[in-house]
Design a protein around this motif. Structure first.
Motif, PDB file in Angstrom:
ATOM      1  N   SER A 401       0.832  -1.206   0.000  1.00 13.84           N
ATOM      2  CA  SER A 401       0.000   0.000   0.000  1.00 13.84           C
ATOM      3  C   SER A 401       0.864   1.254   0.000  1.00 13.84           C
ATOM      4  CB  SER A 401      -0.933  -0.020   1.203  1.00 13.84           C
ATOM      5  OG  SER A 401      -0.206  -0.178   2.392  1.00 13.84           O
ATOM      6  N   LYS A 402       1.926   1.242   0.795  1.00 10.88           N
ATOM      7  CA  LYS A 402       2.752   2.451   0.858  1.00 10.88           C
ATOM      8  C   LYS A 402       3.472   2.669  -0.465  1.00 10.88           C
ATOM      9  CE  LYS A 402       4.604   3.423   4.936  1.00 10.88           C
ATOM     10  NZ  LYS A 402       5.596   3.284   6.017  1.00 10.88           N
ATOM     11  N   ASP A 403       3.867   1.561  -1.058  1.00  9.56           N
ATOM     12  CA  ASP A 403       4.533   1.664  -2.360  1.00  9.56           C
ATOM     13  C   ASP A 403       3.615   2.305  -3.391  1.00  9.56           C
ATOM     14  OD1 ASP A 403       6.520   0.907  -4.443  1.00  9.56           O
ATOM     15  OD2 ASP A 403       4.787  -0.271  -5.118  1.00  9.56           O
ATOM     16  N   LEU A 404       2.358   1.905  -3.341  1.00  5.40           N
ATOM     17  CA  LEU A 404       1.412   2.463  -4.304  1.00  5.40           C
ATOM     18  C   LEU A 404       1.262   3.969  -4.099  1.00  5.40           C
ATOM     19  CD1 LEU A 404      -0.471   1.590  -6.576  1.00  5.40           C
ATOM     20  CD2 LEU A 404      -2.282   1.324  -4.880  1.00  5.40           C
ATOM     21  N   ILE A 405       1.268   4.377  -2.841  1.00  5.40           N
ATOM     22  CA  ILE A 405       1.145   5.809  -2.560  1.00  5.40           C
ATOM     23  C   ILE A 405       2.385   6.549  -3.055  1.00  5.40           C
ATOM     24  CG2 ILE A 405       1.052   7.531  -0.717  1.00  5.40           C
ATOM     25  CD1 ILE A 405      -0.706   5.636   0.838  1.00  5.40           C
ATOM     26  N   LEU A 406       3.555   6.001  -2.756  1.00  2.00           N
ATOM     27  CA  LEU A 406       4.789   6.673  -3.171  1.00  2.00           C
ATOM     28  C   LEU A 406       4.856   6.772  -4.693  1.00  2.00           C
ATOM     29  CD1 LEU A 406       7.446   5.173  -0.737  1.00  2.00           C
ATOM     30  CD2 LEU A 406       6.531   7.487  -0.806  1.00  2.00           C
ATOM     31  N   TRP A 420       7.000  13.080  -3.421  1.00  2.00           N
ATOM     32  CA  TRP A 420       7.555  11.733  -3.359  1.00  2.00           C
ATOM     33  C   TRP A 420       8.685  11.674  -2.347  1.00  2.00           C
ATOM     34  CZ3 TRP A 420      12.594  10.179  -4.316  1.00  2.00           C
ATOM     35  CH2 TRP A 420      12.801   8.800  -4.224  1.00  2.00           C
ATOM     36  N   PHE A 421       9.526  12.686  -2.389  1.00  2.00           N
ATOM     37  CA  PHE A 421      10.690  12.670  -1.501  1.00  2.00           C
ATOM     38  C   PHE A 421      10.264  12.721  -0.036  1.00  2.00           C
ATOM     39  CE2 PHE A 421      14.177  14.484   0.897  1.00  2.00           C
ATOM     40  CZ  PHE A 421      15.175  13.580   0.561  1.00  2.00           C
ATOM     41  N   ALA A 422       9.222  13.491   0.240  1.00  2.00           N
ATOM     42  CA  ALA A 422       8.729  13.549   1.609  1.00  2.00           C
ATOM     43  C   ALA A 422       8.285  12.158   2.053  1.00  2.00           C
ATOM     44  CB  ALA A 422       7.559  14.533   1.702  1.00  2.00           C
ATOM     45  N   GLY A 423       7.530  11.487   1.176  1.00  2.00           N
ATOM     46  CA  GLY A 423       7.080  10.151   1.518  1.00  2.00           C
ATOM     47  C   GLY A 423       8.246   9.186   1.675  1.00  2.00           C
ATOM     48  N   PHE A 424       9.217   9.351   0.814  1.00  2.00           N
ATOM     49  CA  PHE A 424      10.409   8.502   0.848  1.00  2.00           C
ATOM     50  C   PHE A 424      11.174   8.715   2.157  1.00  2.00           C
ATOM     51  CE2 PHE A 424      14.979   8.824   0.092  1.00  2.00           C
ATOM     52  CZ  PHE A 424      15.285   7.496  -0.185  1.00  2.00           C
ATOM     53  N   ALA A 425      11.372   9.982   2.528  1.00  2.00           N
ATOM     54  CA  ALA A 425      12.069  10.278   3.783  1.00  2.00           C
ATOM     55  C   ALA A 425      11.267   9.743   4.959  1.00  2.00           C
ATOM     56  CB  ALA A 425      12.259  11.792   3.930  1.00  2.00           C
ATOM     57  N   GLY A 426       9.963   9.861   4.851  1.00  2.00           N
ATOM     58  CA  GLY A 426       9.115   9.336   5.913  1.00  2.00           C
ATOM     59  C   GLY A 426       9.306   7.842   6.068  1.00  2.00           C
ATOM     60  N   ALA A 427       9.414   7.140   4.956  1.00  2.00           N
ATOM     61  CA  ALA A 427       9.591   5.689   5.029  1.00  2.00           C
ATOM     62  C   ALA A 427      10.888   5.347   5.754  1.00  2.00           C
ATOM     63  CB  ALA A 427       9.607   5.109   3.620  1.00  2.00           C
ATOM     64  N   PHE A 428      11.916   6.150   5.481  1.00  2.00           N
ATOM     65  CA  PHE A 428      13.213   5.954   6.148  1.00  2.00           C
ATOM     66  C   PHE A 428      13.069   6.137   7.665  1.00  2.00           C
ATOM     67  CE2 PHE A 428      17.064   8.258   7.643  1.00  2.00           C
ATOM     68  CZ  PHE A 428      17.942   7.192   7.602  1.00  2.00           C
ATOM     69  N   VAL A 429      12.428   7.236   8.054  1.00  2.00           N
ATOM     70  CA  VAL A 429      12.252   7.512   9.483  1.00  2.00           C
ATOM     71  C   VAL A 429      11.387   6.420  10.120  1.00  2.00           C
ATOM     72  CG1 VAL A 429      11.379   9.159  11.155  1.00  2.00           C
ATOM     73  CG2 VAL A 429      12.491   9.964   9.090  1.00  2.00           C
ATOM     74  N   THR A 430      10.372   5.998   9.383  1.00  2.00           N
ATOM     75  CA  THR A 430       9.494   4.956   9.914  1.00  2.00           C
ATOM     76  C   THR A 430      10.301   3.711  10.254  1.00  2.00           C
ATOM     77  OG1 THR A 430       7.781   5.807   8.469  1.00  2.00           O
ATOM     78  CG2 THR A 430       7.359   3.687   9.494  1.00  2.00           C
ATOM     79  N   GLY A 431      11.221   3.376   9.348  1.00  2.00           N
ATOM     80  CA  GLY A 431      12.079   2.215   9.606  1.00  2.00           C
ATOM     81  C   GLY A 431      12.822   2.382  10.917  1.00  2.00           C
ATOM     82  N   ILE A 432      13.355   3.580  11.163  1.00  2.00           N
ATOM     83  CA  ILE A 432      14.137   3.781  12.397  1.00  2.00           C
ATOM     84  C   ILE A 432      13.241   3.658  13.621  1.00  2.00           C
ATOM     85  CG2 ILE A 432      15.640   5.339  13.659  1.00  2.00           C
ATOM     86  CD1 ILE A 432      16.389   6.653  11.099  1.00  2.00           C
ATOM     87  N   TYR A 433      12.166   4.439  13.669  1.00  2.00           N
ATOM     88  CA  TYR A 433      11.427   4.454  14.937  1.00  2.00           C
ATOM     89  C   TYR A 433      10.717   3.137  15.189  1.00  2.00           C
ATOM     90  CZ  TYR A 433       6.869   5.745  12.721  1.00  2.00           C
ATOM     91  OH  TYR A 433       5.725   5.783  11.997  1.00  2.00           O
ATOM     92  N   THR A 434      10.302   2.451  14.107  1.00  2.00           N
ATOM     93  CA  THR A 434       9.611   1.181  14.319  1.00  2.00           C
ATOM     94  C   THR A 434      10.527   0.166  14.974  1.00  2.00           C
ATOM     95  OG1 THR A 434       8.343   1.624  12.337  1.00  2.00           O
ATOM     96  CG2 THR A 434       8.292  -0.612  13.168  1.00  2.00           C
ATOM     97  N   PHE A 435      11.732   0.065  14.436  1.00  2.00           N
ATOM     98  CA  PHE A 435      12.604  -0.973  14.985  1.00  2.00           C
ATOM     99  C   PHE A 435      13.266  -0.525  16.270  1.00  2.00           C
ATOM    100  CE2 PHE A 435      11.569  -2.668  10.935  1.00  2.00           C
ATOM    101  CZ  PHE A 435      11.358  -4.008  11.247  1.00  2.00           C
ATOM    102  N   ARG A 436      13.362   0.766  16.473  1.00  2.00           N
ATOM    103  CA  ARG A 436      13.782   1.233  17.800  1.00  2.00           C
ATOM    104  C   ARG A 436      12.802   0.694  18.837  1.00  2.00           C
ATOM    105  NH1 ARG A 436      11.731   5.891  20.467  1.00  2.00           N
ATOM    106  NH2 ARG A 436      13.027   6.563  22.210  1.00  2.00           N
ATOM    107  N   MET A 437      11.510   0.783  18.503  1.00  2.00           N
ATOM    108  CA  MET A 437      10.474   0.322  19.413  1.00  2.00           C
ATOM    109  C   MET A 437      10.583  -1.191  19.628  1.00  2.00           C
ATOM    110  SD  MET A 437       6.434   0.944  18.835  1.00  2.00           S
ATOM    111  CE  MET A 437       6.382   0.218  17.208  1.00  2.00           C
ATOM    112  N   VAL A 438      10.746  -1.903  18.524  1.00  2.00           N
ATOM    113  CA  VAL A 438      10.832  -3.374  18.645  1.00  2.00           C
ATOM    114  C   VAL A 438      12.018  -3.770  19.505  1.00  2.00           C
ATOM    115  CG1 VAL A 438      11.202  -5.505  17.356  1.00  2.00           C
ATOM    116  CG2 VAL A 438       9.686  -3.743  16.447  1.00  2.00           C
ATOM    117  N   ILE A 439      13.154  -3.135  19.227  1.00  2.00           N
ATOM    118  CA  ILE A 439      14.376  -3.523  19.936  1.00  2.00           C
ATOM    119  C   ILE A 439      14.279  -3.174  21.408  1.00  2.00           C
ATOM    120  CG2 ILE A 439      16.816  -2.940  20.156  1.00  2.00           C
ATOM    121  CD1 ILE A 439      16.676  -2.693  16.985  1.00  2.00           C
ATOM    122  N   MET A 440      13.798  -1.956  21.698  1.00  2.00           N
ATOM    123  CA  MET A 440      13.747  -1.555  23.097  1.00  2.00           C
ATOM    124  C   MET A 440      12.776  -2.416  23.882  1.00  2.00           C
ATOM    125  SD  MET A 440      13.996   2.544  22.819  1.00  2.00           S
ATOM    126  CE  MET A 440      14.099   2.842  24.547  1.00  2.00           C
TER     127      MET A 440
END
Lengths: 631, 478
Positions: A401-406, A420-440
């Motif tokens: 779904s996110k790919d379709l939006i981007l 597009w770049f905003a969405g792309f940067a958002g995807a990058f940040v999402t990766g960080i905070y999501t796995f920060r949460m998982v790891i912590m």
């Protein structure tokens, strides 16, 4: 089969009525059966209708059911009628399906709560209101559902009302969304006055006939509707209520964030997309709001300590993606993301709820850790949800779904590279905070002892949603991988396809996907390194003066609360304090005092003496004569 | 006098016969119940005869004195039903009392007869006859509980002042007669047309002096001062009668007389009536504001209410007649209900007229309290009650004739008035731990109160039939 449509909102409503009226007298065990059962049957009916819709679509791909005429005055009629098309069908399935799982989960989660029946009553009403919102054929019913959702969110966020902070959070949510609601109401009035109908389809048709593209009234109407949408969906600048809405019980957060409430704004824009098509500037603003929100909220999620607040910011961010899709005209893509987001966000909230209960109502991630072994089901389902949130390629529904939006943001005629770049940067940040949460939460050393383990009633919805989060995305597979546009194709009867030119972009799509995947994986790796393998890196960043400031700013959600407090709340309170003996009251108090004074004056005339009475009689006669003779 | 004349007179004849019959009955047997039933039967029969007379002998002038048209039959119907209700209330009320009780019903019937006469009057002679029949019966009725000091005092006040006001009235009639040379309303109207411009002074002075008499009976400012004393002193059913039937007859006459002589031709008279209306509204509501006696509150409230209905009177004819009739009907239902509650709550020793009697009534006697609340809300003109419909029509009539001053006064003063009505309701809601329980109302009282409450809500929710009836009156009077 379509004739059963009325049951979809009626069943949860009946559940609400039974629980609200007889909840105290029913045995405690009955409450979850009524609460979850009513939504479950509603979901069953929805699925049956959906099956029918696929196999034998109704004439014109929509079906409307008039239940009764509400009012009929001088040619103006307002009917209580439901409207089913692809869009409302998908919304119904999400609301009842995910809603049902959340209800089942609540049966165990809330078991010790003293107001067990009341909780299910509110939840049922919430679902019923949301169904009314998506099924209403006219703006009045939509608004009824809209307000109902607002009311229920207030009741549920403040469900544990004995803690004043929860009451404040409920009030904040209600008041903030109310600002949006006011815009929306004005927008509806404008549409009604200009177009002379309340029926949504009729309204859209007349708008496209009567209004020119870019005309002032269209822009005004679109902006006002957008005002309502950003309020309910927690977008800039009215996003401040959502993180605080975590005060409610966790199933409530799941319901608000996944199935109901916040998706209402997205639905509203999709429903009235004709107006936005007529107002390109307003539609561009939708995209900008979405892009800005997804970035700001994504960064804010980086610095949160409370696991539910991370999820709250992630919701704001993901809804931002949906707004971005709406803004570039890729309505189906936005709704697609709404569906997958409902799966994985409900999953994440409920899994985090299981963690919170297991740790005896501990929400601070800094006090969690190492739960991987202790809570395996929760860990794996949470991980699946996180992968979907971070949109890891192929194996997660969020990716599709996110790919379709981007892709739409990039390729659509209304899109641009910046979006597009905003969405792309958002995807990058999402990766960080999501796995920060998982790891912590799940890795590292154990900091708090596991108190209770969730039972099967809580685990079953998690597993089901985990399956949906994994495979739900296969409804729509991009052409770069394997051309299978089932979802967008299905939605075409209700929502126009995204204006994407087909020539010359075949390679770009695959390339962009690869770039996005790399960004997500980079984000993931950063999280793993900075929070898992070498936590000192994160600590070192925060230790620098700039890092510390940044963290505080992000922790406070970019300080919007502070800003609003300074520019809105404080001046308002100052004015209120200045005028605490409301000077307008002087008038009313004056009237009261005057009346009292005149009363005591007049009372003096009631002496009880006949001589005085007779005298007034004569004087009255004289006056009457004088008036007649002199005038 | 033809047979049709007798048919037209039938309601009045029945009443007279009933009154005479009771006198004879008492000679044979002194039984309170029989007498009360007899009088109620007479009133019931009179009500039944109204549609009969109306259809058999429509709009018939019987001698120059009486005009028995639909208009008068409507008012008679309302007044007869009210007297019927009052008879029922009085029966229950006097059952609690000692002494001779039967004569009351004779007085009640003759007083009703007088009021009916007023409503049908088309001549000064019948006007005065009706007025005096009504007044003289009333003096005795007010003093009927003659061992109560208040009642006797009230009766004497009423006697002296009513006589004085009647004197003004007769003088006024004489002046009109002197100018017009006739005492028939219709001919006065014709003679008025023949008068030269600017030569109306004596006629106007006569009218102004008649206003004193009329204003006294209707308790309009500045002829209102007797009202609270008489309301307070009279036994509750009599108070109900003073508030309703005696005013209804006089209002019917006022409307008929001044519509016929076309009062709108005379700005000075219009000014006089406007001033009276506005002052009545404000004085009534302001005087009631902090009053501690419920009967006195209702007295002041009736002053204000008659002020409201004067707006209907001031409106032009075709709206004035239905609006006035509607308001009077609604006001009758409401006032009878409110006075009925007081009557039901009263004991042998005293009438229940202090706030203390009603404290916590909602917990002690919820049904009575609910009826009283409904009546008070109707007096205040709250929707879904008869009072709202009446007030609405009065406002509509005033608006159509652009009586803006009156309308403004109505709006402002009735919002002031809300205060004291709600004060009573509030008192009834207070907790009542130390109050004595209320004795159960007899079934007569319960039936009457239930019936009035039902009528109040029926007219408030479904006013169609009553409005329709009121609108047919216009044709007969104009």
């Amino acid at each position: 089969m379509y004739e059963l449509l009325w049951l979809v909102p009626a069943l949860p409503c009946a559940g609400f009525l039974i629980l609200a009226l007889f909840g105290d007298r029913l045995p405690r065990r009955a409450a979850p059966f009524i609460g979850a059962g009513s939504v479950g049957f509603s979901a069953l009916v929805s699925f049956l209708i959906a099956y029918r819709f696929f196999t034998a679509p109704p004439e014109g791909e929509h079906f409307s059911q008039v239940l009764w005429t509400w009012m009929n005055v001088e040619g103006f009629t307002c009917q209580f009628s439901l409207y089913l098309d692809a869009l409302s069908l998908v919304m119904c399935l999400v609301v009842t399906g995910v809603g049902f799982l959340i209800h089942v989960y609540s049966a165990e989660y809330m078991i010790d709560d003293e107001s067990y029946a009341k909780f299910f009553a509110y939840m049922n009403l919430f679902v019923a209101a949301m169904l009314m919102l998506v099924l209403g054929e006219n703006m009045v019913l939509l608004y009824l559902g809209w307000e109902g959702v607002g009311l229920c969110s207030f009741l549920l966020i403040g469900f544990w009302y004995k803690n004043p902070a929860n009451g404040r959070a409920a009030m904040k949510a209600f008041l903030t969304t109310r600002i949006g609601d006011t815009f929306m109401a004005i927008g509806l009035f404008l549409l009604f006055v200009q177009l002379g109908t309340l029926d949504i389809q009729e309204m859209m048709q007349r708008a496209s006939q009567q209004w020119a593209v870019g005309s002032g009234v269209a822009v005004a109407a679109a902006l006002l509707i957008l005002g309502g949408a950003v309020g309910k969906s927690g977008q800039l600048p009215l996003q401040v209520w959502l993180p605080d809405a975590m005060a409610g019980p966790t199933p409530v957060s799941a319901l608000i964030h996944a199935a109901t409430m916040v998706t209402a704004g997205v639905y509203l824009i999709a429903r009235t997309h004709v107006i936005f098509e007529l107002a390109p500037s307003a539609q561009f603003l939708v995209a900008v709001v979405g892009a800005a929100t997804l970035l700001l909220a994504g960064f804010a999620a980086l610095a949160q300590r409370d696991i539910k607040r991370v999820l709250a910011y992630s919701t704001i961010s993901q809804i931002g993606y949906m707004f971005l899709a709406m803004g570039v005209g890729a309505y189906a893509a936005g709704i697609f993301h709404l569906v997958t987001h409902a799966f994985f966000k409900a999953l994440l909230f409920m899994a985090s709820g299981a963690v919170i209960v297991a740790l005896h109502h501990e929400q601070d991630m800094f006090k969690m850790g190492g739960l991987r072994k202790k809570l395996p089901v929760v860990f794996w389902t949470f991980l699946i949800g996180s992968m979907s949130l971070a949109s890891l390629p192929i194996i997660s529904s969020g990716f599709y779904s996110k790919d379709l939006i981007l892709w739409s943001a990039f390729a659509s005629e209304k899109g641009s590279k910046a979006l597009w770049f905003a969405g792309f940067a958002g995807a990058f940040v999402t990766g960080i905070y999501t796995f920060r949460m998982v790891i912590m939460t799940f890795f590292g050393e154990e900091k708090t002892h596991v108190h209770v383990k969730p039972g099967w009633v809580m685990c079953l919805p998690l597993v089901i949603l985990a399956i949906c989060s994994t495979f739900g995305g296969l409804m729509e597979i991009p052409s770069s991988i394997y051309h299978f546009p089932l979802f967008t194709h299905f939605m075409e009867s209700a929502l126009p396809a995204a204006p994407i030119p087909h020539e010359g972009l075949e390679h770009a799509e695959l390339m962009l996907q690869v770039i996005a995947v790399i960004a997500v994986l980079c984000g993931l790796s950063i999280a793993v390194v900075a929070f898992g393998v070498k936590p000192q890196i994160a600590r070192a960043v925060v230790a620098t003066p700039f890092g510390a400031k940044m963290r505080d700013l992000l922790f406070a959600g970019w300080g919007f609360d502070w800003l609003y407090d300074k520019i809105l709340i404080q001046p308002f309170l100052r004015t209120a304090r200045f005028n605490k003996d409301d000077f307008v009251d002087l008038i009313w108090n004056g009237i009261a005092a005057l009346s009292r004074g005149v009363h005591s004056l007049l009372s003096e005339t009631e002496t009880g003496h006949v001589r005085w009475y007779a005298a007034t009689l004569s004087v009255g006669a004289l006056l009457a004569l004088a008036i007649v003779v002199l005038l | 006098m033809t047979l049709l004349d007798l048919v037209a007179l039938l309601p009045l004849i029945i009443l007279t016969a009933a009154a005479t019959g009771i006198v004879l009955l008492m000679a044979v047997c002194r039984c309170h119940r029989t007498t009360a039933l007899f009088s109620m039967a007479g009133l019931g029969l009179a009500v039944i005869s109204l549609p009969f007379a109306n259809s058999m002998a429509p709009n018939r002038a019987v001698t120059p004195l009486l005009m028995l048209d639909t208009y008068s039959f409507f008012y008679m119907g309302v007044m007869f039903v009210s007297s019927f209700v009052i008879a029922a209330l009085a029966y229950a009320y006097f059952e609690k009392q000692d002494g001779r009780r039967e004569e009351f019903y004779v007085l009640l019937l003759t007083a009703t007869l007088g009021a009916a006469f007023l409503s049908a009057s088309s001549h000064f002679v019948s006007l005065f006859m009706g007025l005096e029949t009504l007044s003289i019966s009333l003096y005795a009725m007010v003093a009927y509980t003659r061992d109560r000091r208040d009642s006797v005092e009230a009766a004497f006040k009423y006697l002296v002042l009513a006589a004085a006001s009647a004197a003004f009235m007769v003088f006024g009639m004489a002046l009109v007669y002197a100018e017009a040379g006739t005492m028939e309303f219709a001919k006065i109207a014709a003679a008025r047309g023949a008068l030269e411009q600017g030569n109306h002074l004596v006629l106007l002075a006569g009218c102004a002096m008649m206003v004193v008499g009329i204003g006294f009976k209707l308790a309009l400012v500045p002829f209102h001062l007797w009202t609270p004393d008489v309301y307070e002193g009279a036994p509750a059913p009599v108070t109900a009668f003073v508030a309703t039937v005696s005013k209804g007859g006089m209002f019917a006459l006022l409307l008929r007389y001044f519509v016929l002589i076309d009062v709108h031709q005379y700005p000075s008279l219009m000014f006089l009536f406007t001033a009276i209306a506005v002052l009545s509204m404000f004085f009534g509501n302001l005087l009631a504001l902090l009053q501690d006696n419920i009967k006195r509150i209702l007295a002041y409230s009736s002053i204000a209410n008659l002020g409201y209905v004067m707006i209907a009177f001031l409106a032009s004819g075709h709206m004035a007649v239905p609006a006035g009739a509607l308001y009077i009907a609604a006001y009758f239902i409401t006032t009878l209900g409110a006075m009925g509650v007081i009557s039901v709550m009263s004991t042998k020793e005293r009438d229940a007229d202090s706030f203390a009697d009603y404290r916590g009534l909602f917990w002690r006697a919820p049904w009575i309290a609910a009826v009283f609340t409904a009546m008070l809300l109707s007096l205040a003109g709250i929707p879904l009650t008869a009072g709202f419909i009446g007030k609405f029509y009065v406002l509509a009539a005033g608006e159509e004739s652009s009586r803006w001053i009156g309308i403004a006064a109505l709006v402002v003063s009735s919002s002031i008035g809300l205060y004291y009505y709600l004060r009573i309701v509030l008192t009834m809601c207070e907790s009542a731990e130390d109050e004595a329980p209320v004795s159960r109302p007899s079934w007569t009282e319960a039936t009457v109160l239930t019936g009035l409450a039902a009528a109040l809500l029926f007219v408030g929710v479904y006013p169609g039939p009553l409005i329709h009836a009121a609108e047919t009156l216009v044709a007969s009077i104009l």
